[in-house]
Motif scaffolding. Sequence first.
Motif, PDB file in Angstrom:
ATOM      1  N   THR A  39      29.177  47.706  79.343  1.00  0.00           N
ATOM      2  CA  THR A  39      28.524  47.133  77.976  1.00  0.00           C
ATOM      3  C   THR A  39      27.959  48.643  77.343  1.00  0.00           C
ATOM      4  OG1 THR A  39      27.683  45.499  79.095  1.00  0.00           O
ATOM      5  CG2 THR A  39      26.643  45.962  77.044  1.00  0.00           C
ATOM      6  N   LYS A  40      27.396  49.498  77.960  1.00  0.00           N
ATOM      7  CA  LYS A  40      26.702  50.772  77.591  1.00  0.00           C
ATOM      8  C   LYS A  40      27.966  51.343  76.684  1.00  0.00           C
ATOM      9  CE  LYS A  40      22.363  50.009  78.279  1.00  0.00           C
ATOM     10  NZ  LYS A  40      21.521  49.585  77.341  1.00  0.00           N
ATOM     11  N   LEU A  41      29.007  51.779  77.773  1.00  0.00           N
ATOM     12  CA  LEU A  41      30.130  52.333  77.184  1.00  0.00           C
ATOM     13  C   LEU A  41      30.607  51.843  75.914  1.00  0.00           C
ATOM     14  CD1 LEU A  41      32.138  53.685  80.246  1.00  0.00           C
ATOM     15  CD2 LEU A  41      31.157  54.909  78.260  1.00  0.00           C
ATOM     16  N   ALA A  42      30.853  50.386  75.892  1.00  0.00           N
ATOM     17  CA  ALA A  42      31.396  49.640  74.625  1.00  0.00           C
ATOM     18  C   ALA A  42      30.318  50.058  73.550  1.00  0.00           C
ATOM     19  CB  ALA A  42      31.695  48.372  75.028  1.00  0.00           C
ATOM     20  N   ALA A  43      29.210  50.047  73.890  1.00  0.00           N
ATOM     21  CA  ALA A  43      28.306  50.166  72.584  1.00  0.00           C
ATOM     22  C   ALA A  43      28.394  51.458  71.923  1.00  0.00           C
ATOM     23  CB  ALA A  43      26.740  50.182  73.024  1.00  0.00           C
ATOM     24  N   GLU A  44      28.855  52.533  72.535  1.00  0.00           N
ATOM     25  CA  GLU A  44      29.167  53.851  72.079  1.00  0.00           C
ATOM     26  C   GLU A  44      30.469  53.846  71.018  1.00  0.00           C
ATOM     27  OE1 GLU A  44      27.275  56.558  72.480  1.00  0.00           O
ATOM     28  OE2 GLU A  44      25.984  55.393  73.651  1.00  0.00           O
ATOM     29  N   ASN A  45      31.198  52.908  71.213  1.00  0.00           N
ATOM     30  CA  ASN A  45      32.385  52.701  70.326  1.00  0.00           C
ATOM     31  C   ASN A  45      33.305  53.966  70.528  1.00  0.00           C
ATOM     32  OD1 ASN A  45      31.897  50.294  68.855  1.00  0.00           O
ATOM     33  ND2 ASN A  45      30.069  51.259  67.741  1.00  0.00           N
ATOM     34  N   ILE A  46      33.640  54.359  71.765  1.00  0.00           N
ATOM     35  CA  ILE A  46      34.480  55.376  71.955  1.00  0.00           C
ATOM     36  C   ILE A  46      35.917  54.783  72.265  1.00  0.00           C
ATOM     37  CG2 ILE A  46      35.109  57.181  73.548  1.00  0.00           C
ATOM     38  CD1 ILE A  46      32.118  57.048  74.528  1.00  0.00           C
ATOM     39  N   THR A  47      36.948  55.362  71.582  1.00  0.00           N
ATOM     40  CA  THR A  47      38.277  55.214  71.620  1.00  0.00           C
ATOM     41  C   THR A  47      39.022  56.151  72.433  1.00  0.00           C
ATOM     42  OG1 THR A  47      38.911  55.501  69.460  1.00  0.00           O
ATOM     43  CG2 THR A  47      38.484  53.236  69.925  1.00  0.00           C
ATOM     44  N   VAL A  48      40.057  55.877  73.226  1.00  0.00           N
ATOM     45  CA  VAL A  48      40.953  56.746  73.627  1.00  0.00           C
ATOM     46  C   VAL A  48      41.574  57.534  72.880  1.00  0.00           C
ATOM     47  CG1 VAL A  48      42.713  57.115  75.550  1.00  0.00           C
ATOM     48  CG2 VAL A  48      40.993  55.518  75.995  1.00  0.00           C
ATOM     49  N   SER A  49      41.703  58.993  72.618  1.00  0.00           N
ATOM     50  CA  SER A  49      42.463  59.771  71.661  1.00  0.00           C
ATOM     51  C   SER A  49      43.900  59.310  71.647  1.00  0.00           C
ATOM     52  CB  SER A  49      42.185  60.939  72.015  1.00  0.00           C
ATOM     53  OG  SER A  49      42.852  62.019  70.862  1.00  0.00           O
ATOM     54  N   ALA A  50      44.382  59.401  70.326  1.00  0.00           N
ATOM     55  CA  ALA A  50      45.792  58.985  69.881  1.00  0.00           C
ATOM     56  C   ALA A  50      46.806  59.915  70.829  1.00  0.00           C
ATOM     57  CB  ALA A  50      46.206  59.016  68.754  1.00  0.00           C
ATOM     58  N   ASP A  51      46.457  61.055  71.071  1.00  0.00           N
ATOM     59  CA  ASP A  51      47.277  62.124  72.053  1.00  0.00           C
ATOM     60  C   ASP A  51      47.174  61.841  73.487  1.00  0.00           C
ATOM     61  OD1 ASP A  51      44.742  63.025  71.819  1.00  0.00           O
ATOM     62  OD2 ASP A  51      45.466  65.046  71.560  1.00  0.00           O
ATOM     63  N   ALA A  52      46.743  60.940  73.853  1.00  0.00           N
ATOM     64  CA  ALA A  52      46.240  60.820  75.263  1.00  0.00           C
ATOM     65  C   ALA A  52      47.642  60.342  75.999  1.00  0.00           C
ATOM     66  CB  ALA A  52      45.142  59.505  75.665  1.00  0.00           C
ATOM     67  N   GLY A  57      44.230  54.832  71.940  1.00  0.00           N
ATOM     68  CA  GLY A  57      43.790  53.659  70.894  1.00  0.00           C
ATOM     69  C   GLY A  57      42.732  52.736  71.746  1.00  0.00           C
ATOM     70  N   ALA A  58      42.747  52.751  73.155  1.00  0.00           N
ATOM     71  CA  ALA A  58      42.063  51.595  73.686  1.00  0.00           C
ATOM     72  C   ALA A  58      40.585  51.935  73.673  1.00  0.00           C
ATOM     73  CB  ALA A  58      42.424  51.781  75.139  1.00  0.00           C
ATOM     74  N   LYS A  59      39.812  50.991  73.759  1.00  0.00           N
ATOM     75  CA  LYS A  59      38.353  51.292  73.652  1.00  0.00           C
ATOM     76  C   LYS A  59      37.861  51.450  75.075  1.00  0.00           C
ATOM     77  CE  LYS A  59      33.990  49.244  71.745  1.00  0.00           C
ATOM     78  NZ  LYS A  59      33.447  47.982  71.100  1.00  0.00           N
ATOM     79  N   VAL A  60      36.994  52.574  74.942  1.00  0.00           N
ATOM     80  CA  VAL A  60      36.598  53.004  76.455  1.00  0.00           C
ATOM     81  C   VAL A  60      35.342  51.937  76.876  1.00  0.00           C
ATOM     82  CG1 VAL A  60      35.450  54.898  77.919  1.00  0.00           C
ATOM     83  CG2 VAL A  60      37.042  55.391  75.958  1.00  0.00           C
ATOM     84  N   THR A  61      35.522  51.051  77.717  1.00  0.00           N
ATOM     85  CA  THR A  61      34.757  50.233  78.435  1.00  0.00           C
ATOM     86  C   THR A  61      35.063  50.131  79.756  1.00  0.00           C
ATOM     87  OG1 THR A  61      36.369  48.499  78.530  1.00  0.00           O
ATOM     88  CG2 THR A  61      34.966  48.723  76.436  1.00  0.00           C
ATOM     89  N   GLY A  62      35.837  51.000  80.619  1.00  0.00           N
ATOM     90  CA  GLY A  62      35.830  50.823  82.022  1.00  0.00           C
ATOM     91  C   GLY A  62      36.412  52.383  82.548  1.00  0.00           C
ATOM     92  N   PRO A  63      36.375  52.405  83.774  1.00  0.00           N
ATOM     93  CA  PRO A  63      36.433  53.621  84.396  1.00  0.00           C
ATOM     94  C   PRO A  63      37.951  54.368  83.878  1.00  0.00           C
ATOM     95  CG  PRO A  63      36.901  52.017  86.047  1.00  0.00           C
ATOM     96  CD  PRO A  63      36.293  51.303  84.710  1.00  0.00           C
ATOM     97  N   ILE A  64      38.699  53.846  84.027  1.00  0.00           N
ATOM     98  CA  ILE A  64      40.124  54.316  83.588  1.00  0.00           C
ATOM     99  C   ILE A  64      40.114  54.923  82.147  1.00  0.00           C
ATOM    100  CG2 ILE A  64      42.580  53.983  83.402  1.00  0.00           C
ATOM    101  CD1 ILE A  64      42.415  52.182  85.683  1.00  0.00           C
ATOM    102  N   GLU A  65      39.826  54.085  81.338  1.00  0.00           N
ATOM    103  CA  GLU A  65      39.697  54.775  79.939  1.00  0.00           C
ATOM    104  C   GLU A  65      38.642  55.755  80.108  1.00  0.00           C
ATOM    105  OE1 GLU A  65      38.861  51.441  80.458  1.00  0.00           O
ATOM    106  OE2 GLU A  65      40.066  49.976  79.694  1.00  0.00           O
ATOM    107  N   ALA A  66      37.482  55.838  80.663  1.00  0.00           N
ATOM    108  CA  ALA A  66      36.730  56.951  80.420  1.00  0.00           C
ATOM    109  C   ALA A  66      37.043  58.192  81.151  1.00  0.00           C
ATOM    110  CB  ALA A  66      35.498  56.475  81.178  1.00  0.00           C
ATOM    111  N   PHE A  67      37.870  57.874  82.272  1.00  0.00           N
ATOM    112  CA  PHE A  67      38.588  59.357  82.689  1.00  0.00           C
ATOM    113  C   PHE A  67      39.546  59.631  81.894  1.00  0.00           C
ATOM    114  CE2 PHE A  67      41.699  61.300  85.724  1.00  0.00           C
ATOM    115  CZ  PHE A  67      40.733  62.017  86.373  1.00  0.00           C
ATOM    116  N   VAL A  68      40.532  58.852  81.441  1.00  0.00           N
ATOM    117  CA  VAL A  68      41.642  59.481  80.487  1.00  0.00           C
ATOM    118  C   VAL A  68      41.037  60.030  79.197  1.00  0.00           C
ATOM    119  CG1 VAL A  68      43.424  58.615  78.988  1.00  0.00           C
ATOM    120  CG2 VAL A  68      43.234  57.748  81.247  1.00  0.00           C
ATOM    121  N   GLN A  69      39.834  59.551  78.825  1.00  0.00           N
ATOM    122  CA  GLN A  69      39.360  60.318  77.584  1.00  0.00           C
ATOM    123  C   GLN A  69      38.727  61.633  77.955  1.00  0.00           C
ATOM    124  OE1 GLN A  69      39.740  59.716  74.287  1.00  0.00           O
ATOM    125  NE2 GLN A  69      38.302  61.134  73.565  1.00  0.00           N
TER     126      GLN A  69
END
Length: 155
Positions: A39-52, A57-69
Amino acid sequence: MATTTRNADKQVRLLGLVSIIIGAVMIIAGAVTWGMVSTKLAAENITVSADAPMLAGAKVTGPIEAFVQADVINGHALKATGGKTYAQLDKEDPLRATAMNGSFLRSSLFTSVIAFGVALFAIGVGALAVITGWALRLLASREAVLAPEPVLANA
């Protein structure tokens, strides 16, 4: 002898119940932690960079998205600094702030990845405690049913 066996069975059943309760608490705590971090990660409105390399373009709400970003941020920071890390840049280099910000952002995302891992670990250990407690209670019940009554010899 039968009384001793019954007392032991009761103690094992109690230990099983305690294990189940502790396991349930760990599962709940792990799930709540996972939910809070997500929830706290989602509130930051972080999206995975287009060059990932994946999940662009995925919203960072879980561990995989956070790691990739976090990995993408590292690439961006290194590109901006000519491949140098914060420690490799001169103290007066204006790019040092860019490297520092990249490092802080990566560290924050990695902290959330670790929090997800700890939450998952708590859920796993809790599930193991529940299964162990259940098995203990089953075995104690079986022993109570299967235990033969002692035969007293005539004196």
